[in-house]
Design a protein around this motif. Structure first.
Motif, PDB file in Angstrom:
ATOM      1  N   PHE A   1       0.789  -1.139  -0.021  1.00  0.00           N
ATOM      2  CA  PHE A   1      -0.044  -0.002  -0.027  1.00  0.00           C
ATOM      3  C   PHE A   1       0.801   1.144   0.071  1.00  0.00           C
ATOM      4  O   PHE A   1       0.256   2.349  -0.467  1.00  0.00           O
ATOM      5  N   ASN A   2       2.081   1.127   0.545  1.00  0.00           N
ATOM      6  CA  ASN A   2       2.962   2.310   0.488  1.00  0.00           C
ATOM      7  C   ASN A   2       3.447   2.581  -0.730  1.00  0.00           C
ATOM      8  O   ASN A   2       3.698   3.801  -1.166  1.00  0.00           O
TER       9      ASN A   2
ATOM     10  N   TYR B   1       1.719   2.359  -3.436  1.00  0.00           N
ATOM     11  CA  TYR B   1       0.805   3.036  -4.162  1.00  0.00           C
ATOM     12  C   TYR B   1       0.320   4.251  -3.588  1.00  0.00           C
ATOM     13  O   TYR B   1      -0.068   5.327  -4.477  1.00  0.00           O
ATOM     14  N   PHE B   2       0.414   4.482  -2.479  1.00  0.00           N
ATOM     15  CA  PHE B   2       0.323   5.671  -1.597  1.00  0.00           C
ATOM     16  C   PHE B   2       1.302   6.822  -1.828  1.00  0.00           C
ATOM     17  O   PHE B   2       1.202   8.094  -1.993  1.00  0.00           O
TER      18      PHE B   2
ATOM     19  N   CYS C   1       0.827   9.367  -4.629  1.00  0.00           N
ATOM     20  CA  CYS C   1      -0.127  10.435  -4.293  1.00  0.00           C
ATOM     21  C   CYS C   1       0.276  11.554  -3.076  1.00  0.00           C
ATOM     22  O   CYS C   1       0.216  12.568  -3.415  1.00  0.00           O
ATOM     23  N   TRP C   2       1.170  10.779  -2.562  1.00  0.00           N
ATOM     24  CA  TRP C   2       1.771  11.816  -1.511  1.00  0.00           C
ATOM     25  C   TRP C   2       2.699  12.963  -2.104  1.00  0.00           C
ATOM     26  O   TRP C   2       2.736  14.162  -1.743  1.00  0.00           O
TER      27      TRP C   2
ATOM     28  N   THR D   1       0.785  15.577  -4.126  1.00  0.00           N
ATOM     29  CA  THR D   1      -0.159  16.110  -3.278  1.00  0.00           C
ATOM     30  C   THR D   1       0.929  17.257  -2.678  1.00  0.00           C
ATOM     31  O   THR D   1       0.678  18.556  -2.487  1.00  0.00           O
TER      32      THR D   1
ATOM     33  N   VAL E   1      -2.047  13.864   4.464  1.00  0.00           N
ATOM     34  CA  VAL E   1      -1.323  12.985   3.773  1.00  0.00           C
ATOM     35  C   VAL E   1       0.112  12.535   4.444  1.00  0.00           C
ATOM     36  O   VAL E   1       0.445  11.404   4.528  1.00  0.00           O
TER      37      VAL E   1
ATOM     38  N   VAL F   1      -0.912   9.958   7.284  1.00  0.00           N
ATOM     39  CA  VAL F   1      -1.190   8.691   6.450  1.00  0.00           C
ATOM     40  C   VAL F   1       0.160   8.119   6.226  1.00  0.00           C
ATOM     41  O   VAL F   1       0.491   6.835   6.532  1.00  0.00           O
ATOM     42  N   PHE F   2       1.075   8.862   5.630  1.00  0.00           N
ATOM     43  CA  PHE F   2       2.290   8.224   5.385  1.00  0.00           C
ATOM     44  C   PHE F   2       3.198   7.801   6.551  1.00  0.00           C
ATOM     45  O   PHE F   2       3.815   7.021   6.653  1.00  0.00           O
TER      46      PHE F   2
ATOM     47  N   PHE G   1       2.042   4.532   7.879  1.00  0.00           N
ATOM     48  CA  PHE G   1       2.706   3.473   7.031  1.00  0.00           C
ATOM     49  C   PHE G   1       4.259   3.305   7.600  1.00  0.00           C
ATOM     50  O   PHE G   1       4.388   2.098   7.878  1.00  0.00           O
TER      51      PHE G   1
END
Length: 199
Positions: free
Chosen positions: A50-51, A53-54, A57-58, A61, A144, A147-148, A151
């Motif tokens: 998941f990291n 794919y994230f 986006c991070w 942003t 964001v 969320v990071f 992770f």
């Protein structure tokens, strides 16, 4: 038990059909030996997945938000923020690669490198981005970053336990390999030749 029995029967069948000599080495190569179980960490792999794919986006942003507020920052803080984003972006690709390689292929040095990059470099830089008041952080950036951060914390905890189990597994494999070399009758002559005094 049933799998070992089936494997032995199939090995015997193929040796008889293809006319090979049933040797001790061939039988040992086909048997599952103690210490060969997989110890990859599923929680760590899920967090890494998941990291991966994230992270884009991070990054998008952060770049968009930095471009919107760039002219409102001090010159020193402009330099610091750009440097922090470049360091995080550069090490994140290497960190995720080392995590995948170390976890899936059970390589302790790569997994240790991943864990150290996460703990020593990524975590302090991300905490700096969250705590820095001169950066005039927005709610989008803070969300964001949080969320990071989640992770990273999950990967630190799962990586620690994965490293612990993999290093224990590697030590056990090493000791079993030494034990097999001592008990292997084909190696007795090689051991005797190795330890003979020079004349």
């Amino acid at each position: 038990m049933a799998a070992d029995y089936m494997r032995q029967k199939l090995t015997t069948f193929t040796e008889n059909v293809f006319l090979t000599k049933p040797t001790q080495e061939n039988r040992q190569r086909h048997m599952i030996r103690p210490g060969n179980e997989l110890v990859t960490s599923l929680p760590l792999q899920i967090a890494l997945y998941f990291n991966v794919y994230f992270f884009p986006c991070w990054l998008v942003t952060c770049v968009v938000m930095l471009s919107l507020k760039f002219h409102h920052l001090d010159q020193i803080f402009q330099f610091v923020i750009i440097t922090v984003y470049i360091v995080i972006s550069g090490t994140e690709a290497m960190r995720l690669y080392l995590g995948y390689l170390g976890n899936l292929q059970e390589r302790v040095p790569e997994l240790a490198g991943f864990w150290l990059l996460t703990l020593v470099l990524q975590l302090p830089l991300l905490i700096f981005l969250l705590a820095a008041r001169g950066g005039k952080g927005t709610h989008v950036e803070t969300s964001v970053h949080l969320v990071f951060l989640s992770f990273l914390l999950a990967e630190i905890v799962a990586g620690f336990f994965a490293l612990k189990s993999m290093s224990r597994q590697q030590v056990m494999k090493f000791h079993l390999q030494e034990f097999d070399e001592i008990l292997d009758p084909a190696q007795d002559g090689a051991l005797d030749n190795r330890y003979q005094p020079l004349t």
